[in-house]
Design an enzyme around this catalytic site. Structure first.
Site, mmCIF file in Angstrom:
data_model
loop_
_atom_site.group_PDB
_atom_site.id
_atom_site.type_symbol
_atom_site.label_atom_id
_atom_site.label_comp_id
_atom_site.label_asym_id
_atom_site.label_seq_id
_atom_site.Cartn_x
_atom_site.Cartn_y
_atom_site.Cartn_z
ATOM 1 N N GLY A 112 15.934 93.268 -31.684
ATOM 2 C CA GLY A 112 16.202 93.454 -30.361
ATOM 3 C C GLY A 112 14.948 94.052 -29.663
ATOM 4 N N ASN A 113 14.791 94.176 -28.604
ATOM 5 C CA ASN A 113 13.480 94.871 -27.943
ATOM 6 C C ASN A 113 13.688 95.904 -26.863
ATOM 7 O OD1 ASN A 113 13.751 93.278 -25.176
ATOM 8 N ND2 ASN A 113 13.955 91.769 -26.314
ATOM 9 N N HIS A 114 12.505 96.242 -26.148
ATOM 10 C CA HIS A 114 12.801 97.466 -25.453
ATOM 11 C C HIS A 114 13.173 97.294 -23.988
ATOM 12 C CE1 HIS A 114 11.560 100.474 -28.498
ATOM 13 N NE2 HIS A 114 10.667 99.800 -28.724
#
Ligand code: CTP
Length: 398
Positions: free
Chosen positions: A207-209
């Site tokens: 995933g990412n932030h």
């Protein structure tokens, strides 16, 4: 826009009741007619004399006139009004409105109201954050009421510090936007927001932030201008519900792709704000992946579909497609290239090199680049202000 509008102003027992005087003055200055309905507790904070002097109308607070026993009709008020504004709205009154506890004139008026209702909560932060208050606000939204969010931290992912009633000028601005014909009135806008999670095994993902703050701010800017929004949200902690927002929760890029491609045809604009994972694991393990001593683990990744590019191919001439680019180097050239490759009409560039721009911050600094070659740089602003700027620019093009 508010000229000639008939507004029922409900005042409840909060210290913010003194601000109702400013609110009345601002509404009357805009040409509106204001009828105050006040709760018994409200009168402890501001006197009916002040209110009737400002509105030029007797204040309604009882079911019957205490002088001559004549009946005050809440039903008539419900038919008379173009809108009702409850400001300040205490936790107690919000609870009564949510559950139909009609034990005073204000709540009966609310229940009989035929016009749109705006509610401006006012309480301390702990009361506002309490699940009971939050649940009641959700109920009120689900009945189609408009909540005027407290002044601080709409974009905060927690409720911390929220509760202070929005300033009267901002309440007036939101009412004006509601009643004005804007390029967005009756238009449908698709917004993708947040990260995507790409499953690796039953417990892990890539995933990412991305927090989703920018996309939610855009959705708010759209509905405040009368547009309806299809918000396709990856896994984000944020919540903002509004009668004009239809939220579709997705997890992976493929789910987001399916939702976006199927809903795009019914919209006038699509704003692709999501931080979509470009790749996903080629295989999703059915059992949790175990480590094997110190042996390295290689994961094969395959490309995800490009949502922006797919909509770019599908786009009709009456539709506008807006993308985002978050770049670290050769920012402008890369953004131009994305604009062209994905067939976008407008791209919002934020450079990670700019302090205060990017993921998880409450501020952003953007440059807008149009397919026509036009370029506009904006200073560092809050994400909500940035969203308003973007939506105004979109408004000029639809
Ligand atoms: N985007 C999308 N679907 C993808 C990837 C990106 O819709 N699978 C959209 C984003 O929402 C954004 C724009 O495309 O509006 C640009 O995203 P970005 O990740 O910067 O672009 P990429 O084409 O993935 O380029 P890069 O190689 O820089 O990651």
């Amino acid at each position: 826009m508010l000229k000639g509008k008939k507004i029922v102003l409900g005042i409840t027992g909060s210290i913010a009741a003194y601000k109702a005087a400013y609110l009345i003055r601002a509404l009357i200055k805009k040409g509106a007619e204001v009828q105050v309905v006040i709760t018994p507790a409200g009168k402890e904070f501001i006197t009916p004399t002040t209110l009737s002097a400002l509105t030029n109308k007797p204040v309604v607070s009882h079911f019957f006139s205490t002088d001559d026993g004549s009946w005050h009709s809440h039903v008539d008020l419900g038919l008379w009004a173009d809108c009702m504004v409850v400001a300040p709205a205490t936790a107690a009154s919000i609870g009564k409105m949510a559950h139909g506890i009609a034990d005073n004139m204000l709540i009966t008026t609310y229940l009989a109201m035929k016009a749109p209702v705006f509610i401006a909560p006012a309480m301390d932060a702990d009361m506002y954050a309490h699940p009971s208050t939050q649940r009641n606000l959700e109920l009120l939204k689900s009945y189609g009421n408009h909540i005027i969010e407290p002044a601080t931290g709409f974009l905060a992912s927690t409720l911390e510090g929220k509760g202070r009633m929005e300033e009267p000028d901002e309440i007036v601005r939101q009412l004006e936007l509601f009643f004005s014909e804007t390029p967005f009135s009756k238009k449908k806008i698709l917004i993708t927001v947040g990260p995507t999670y790409e499953k690796l095994d039953p417990v892990r993902f890539l995933g990412n932030h991305s927090s989703g703050k920018m996309g939610f701010a855009l959705a708010k800017a759209c509905v405040m201008r009368g547009a309806s929004v299809i918000l396709i949200a990856g896994p984000v902690a944020m919540h903002y519900s509004h009668p004009l927002i239809e939220r579709i929760d997705v997890e992976s890029a493929e789910e987001m792709y399916d939702a976006a491609v199927s809903r795009f045809p019914e919209t006038a604009v699509a704003i692709l704000c999501a931080a979509v994972a470009d790749f996903r694991p080629a295989q999703v393990a059915t059992e949790k992946i175990k480590r094997d001593g110190d042996r390295p683990l290689n994961i094969e990744l395959v490309a995800n579909p490009d949502i922006a590019a797919a909509l770019g191919r599908q786009k009709r001439s009456d539709q506008l497609l807006v993308g985002f680019a978050l770049e670290t180097d050769h920012a402008e050239a890369n953004a131009q290239e994305k604009l062209r490759k994905k067939n976008l009409d407008l791209i919002v560039l934020n450079s990670l090199k700019d302090e205060g721009a990017g993921f998880k911050t409450d501020t952003n600094k953007i440059t807008l680049i149009a397919a026509s070659g036009e370029k506009k740089e904006f200073p560092l602003k809050s994400k909500q202000e940035v969203a308003n700027d973007i939506i105004e620019e979109i408004g000029k093009r639809i």
